[in-house]
Design an enzyme around this catalytic site. Structure first.
Site, short mmCIF file in Angstrom:
data_model
loop_
_atom_site.label_atom_id
_atom_site.label_comp_id
_atom_site.label_asym_id
_atom_site.label_seq_id
_atom_site.Cartn_x
_atom_site.Cartn_y
_atom_site.Cartn_z
N ASP A 137 6.95 59.28 47.77
CA ASP A 137 7.87 58.49 48.60
C ASP A 137 7.08 57.96 49.79
O ASP A 137 6.76 58.71 50.72
CB ASP A 137 9.02 59.40 49.04
CG ASP A 137 9.95 58.72 50.06
OD1 ASP A 137 9.67 57.56 50.46
OD2 ASP A 137 10.93 59.36 50.47
N LYS A 165 11.61 48.82 56.31
CA LYS A 165 10.86 49.67 57.25
C LYS A 165 9.46 49.09 57.47
O LYS A 165 8.73 49.53 58.35
CB LYS A 165 10.76 51.09 56.71
CG LYS A 165 12.12 51.80 56.63
CD LYS A 165 11.94 53.26 56.23
CE LYS A 165 13.18 53.88 55.64
NZ LYS A 165 14.30 54.01 56.57
N CYS A 174 19.19 62.47 57.30
CA CYS A 174 19.24 62.60 55.84
C CYS A 174 18.23 63.64 55.36
O CYS A 174 17.56 63.45 54.33
CB CYS A 174 18.99 61.27 55.13
SG CYS A 174 20.19 60.02 55.55
#
Lengths: 153, 422
Positions: B216, B242, B380
């Site tokens: 990721d 991002k 999260c």
């Protein structure tokens, strides 16, 4: 519940001497954000003690970034709804105090008649924070209104 | 920063780089020039979503003003232009991460969809008793799809634990790896703590047991260059927004052989070769995974964001970002009761913190009054919050357009909040 526990609900000034008229009046005199937030946070510090054992899943108000608990007691002799709210965040506790000042110690039909949006409108700061996702102000109000509806029906 | 992951492709070495001038750079981001609550905006929520330079906004605007049409239809000039720009964007991403071929670049809606695509596609590959390794510092997007895969297949999720600094525990990963390990899915950089994981080494070890690797990279690519040939992972995923590009698009890099082995994710137009009611055959890579009309302007915007990002000498940009982090670290002591969460040796400029007597949501609201945008909450990453026994943190995440003056204002703001309200 014992009578002692009921006193936690009934022996406070929210909805009495601590009411929205009084809060709005003071609020109008506060010019800068530091004073406004200090006032809100101080209001939160006046909230009655929320019993630790009532900080459970049932009383948790969902949709909040901080933890918010809300519980109530209906005084059968007066027909008045009494609330207790708490949070682990200072500003949210202050918002809870405004919710308490708006709704506490009223009969359910009075609770449902409160125009809370008009009160938020008058407090610029509240209007600002109420738009923020996750502070739980809307969730608190909704929960109180649902409780009042449930009793009324 | 993580030298393992830093690469310079042959092309970028020969390109003329623009000197990194912070004042000029800030002028490229129109959103930064505004006041919030009467104070100049200080945007320190870059880990959630970064701002967009004029070049990106203009590219999207130009596309809609001049070239907009559906792609891969080939019947007219606008369609050809749109297709050329769209496929040119895919090539730009390939070059950016040094993938072997554009067949290995799949457009997704973002990091989350990219991980779900892979986890969904591995359903028939895994069976009861197999193991999937993730780490304690994953974003929910790199936990839940694997949990769902485990539920579907009977496989088990194994978690690499961390130390107090927020680094993977020494030897913990190796202890979990075995012949049962079928997937290793770890983040390159922690979104909460900024920790850079030693992914190159982890990928190599995963390969020794034959496990599929997914990295990721959502929080990595905005801070340093990544090289698929050097990393040699099977899958690498990241989001455009991002990386100073538009929202709504992200990238799934997958080795061609691995992508070919996955079934299609969604059915529809674009992803097919031939459809009859009896049998449908699927299109080749990368289109097999791109059902429906794709996010065309977003792909073009992302390519422009990558151009923008790559125009500066990386060493200059990284030195600037590191100076912001060092300065922030040096100011922590000026705020009584402030505690930094996540002190890994190898990290990107992200600072998660708590202040005694204040909830993270209080900090966020009171900084916003001073024009300062940070993130608060669990980010999260609830399993990570559980590790630290925290309800959440406040997080300042820096981008290259932030300044030392902004860092100073942040800490003055925090000191004020602490003094007045804690």
């Amino acid at each position: 519940m014992s009578n002692n526990e009921h006193s936690q609900f009934t022996e406070n000034d929210f909805g009495g001497s601590i009411n929205t008229d009084e809060i709005l009046e003071t609020f109008e005199f506060l010019d800068d954000w530091e004073d406004r937030y200090a006032f809100i946070i101080d209001l939160g510090k006046k909230l009655p003690t929320f019993p630790e054992e009532a900080k459970n899943e049932i009383n948790l108000v969902h949709g909040c970034q901080s933890q918010v608990w809300l519980t109530h007691y209906l005084d059968q002799s007066t027909g008045k709804l009494h609330l207790l709210i708490d949070s682990d965040a200072l500003i949210v506790r202050g918002l809870a105090a405004i919710v308490m000042a708006s709704f506490n110690a009223k009969i359910p039909s009075e609770v449902l008649a409160v125009n809370i949006e008009a009160i938020f409108e008058k407090m610029d700061l509240i209007r600002h924070v109420s738009a923020t996702r996750g502070n739980g102000l809307r969730s608190m109000v909704k929960k109180v209104q649902l409780i009042a509806q449930g009793i009324g029906s | 920063m993580n030298q393992q992951a830093v690469s310079k492709s042959a092309k970028s070495d020969t390109e003329q780089k623009v000197p990194f001038d912070i004042e000029k750079v800030r002028k490229d981001f129109p959103i930064l020039d505004q006041e919030i609550n009467g104070k100049p905006l200080i945007y320190l929520d870059n880990g959630a979503s970064a701002q967009k330079p004029n070049a990106v906004i203009k590219a999207i605007n130009d596309y809609y003003c001049q070239d907009n049409a559906n792609v891969h239809r080939g019947a007219h000039t606008l369609g050809d232009r749109a297709t050329a720009a769209f496929e040119g964007a895919r090539e730009r991403v390939r070059e950016f991460i040094n993938a072997a071929s554009t067949k290995e670049i799949i457009w997704t809606s973002g990091t989350t969809e990219a991980i779900n695509l892979v986890a969904s596609g591995l359903t028939s590959t895994l069976k009861s008793g197999d193991e999937i390794i993730v780490s304690r510092i994953e974003h929910h997007a790199n936990i839940v799809p694997w949990q769902m895969l485990a539920e579907r297949t009977g496989a088990t999720l194994k978690v690499i634990e961390i130390n107090e600094a927020g680094e993977l525990q020494e030897g913990a990963y190796e202890a979990l790896l075995s012949e049962k390990t079928k997937v290793v899915a770890v983040t390159h950089v922690s979104n909460v703590l900024g920790t850079i994981n030693p992914v190159k080494d982890m990928i190599e070890k995963a390969k020794s047991v034959g496990a599929i690797t997914l990295i990721d990279g959502a929080q990595a690519v905005p801070h340093f260059m990544v090289d698929m040939q050097a990393l040699d992972c099977d899958f690498y995923v990241f989001s455009s927004h991002k990386l100073f590009g538009p929202t709504g698009i992200g990238v799934l890099y997958g080795k061609e052989s691995r992508l070919n082995a996955l079934p299609p994710y969604q059915g529809g137009g674009e992803m097919i070769e031939r459809v009859t009611f009896e049998k449908t055959t699927y299109n080749e890579l990368p289109y097999k995974f791109e059902a429906g009309t794709p996010a065309i302007s977003e792909a073009i915007g992302l390519a422009k964001a990558i151009d923008y990002f790559c125009q500066f000498d990386r060493a200059d940009v990284e030195a600037h970002e590191n100076s912001l982090m060092d300065y922030a670290n040096s100011l922590v002591k000026t705020v009584p009761g402030m505690k930094v969460i996540g002190t890994a040796k190898n990290k990107v400029p992200v600072m998660s913190f708590m202040i005694e007597g204040l909830h993270p949501s209080d900090i966020g609201t009171l900084l916003d009054q001073q024009g300062i945008a940070i993130r608060t909450g669990n980010h999260c990453a609830m399993p990570l919050m559980d590790f630290y026994s925290l309800p959440g943190t406040a997080r300042a995440s820096f981008a290259f357009y932030n300044t030392k003056a902004e860092v100073e204002t942040l800490f003055k703001g925090l000191e004020k909040i602490q003094r007045l309200f804690a």
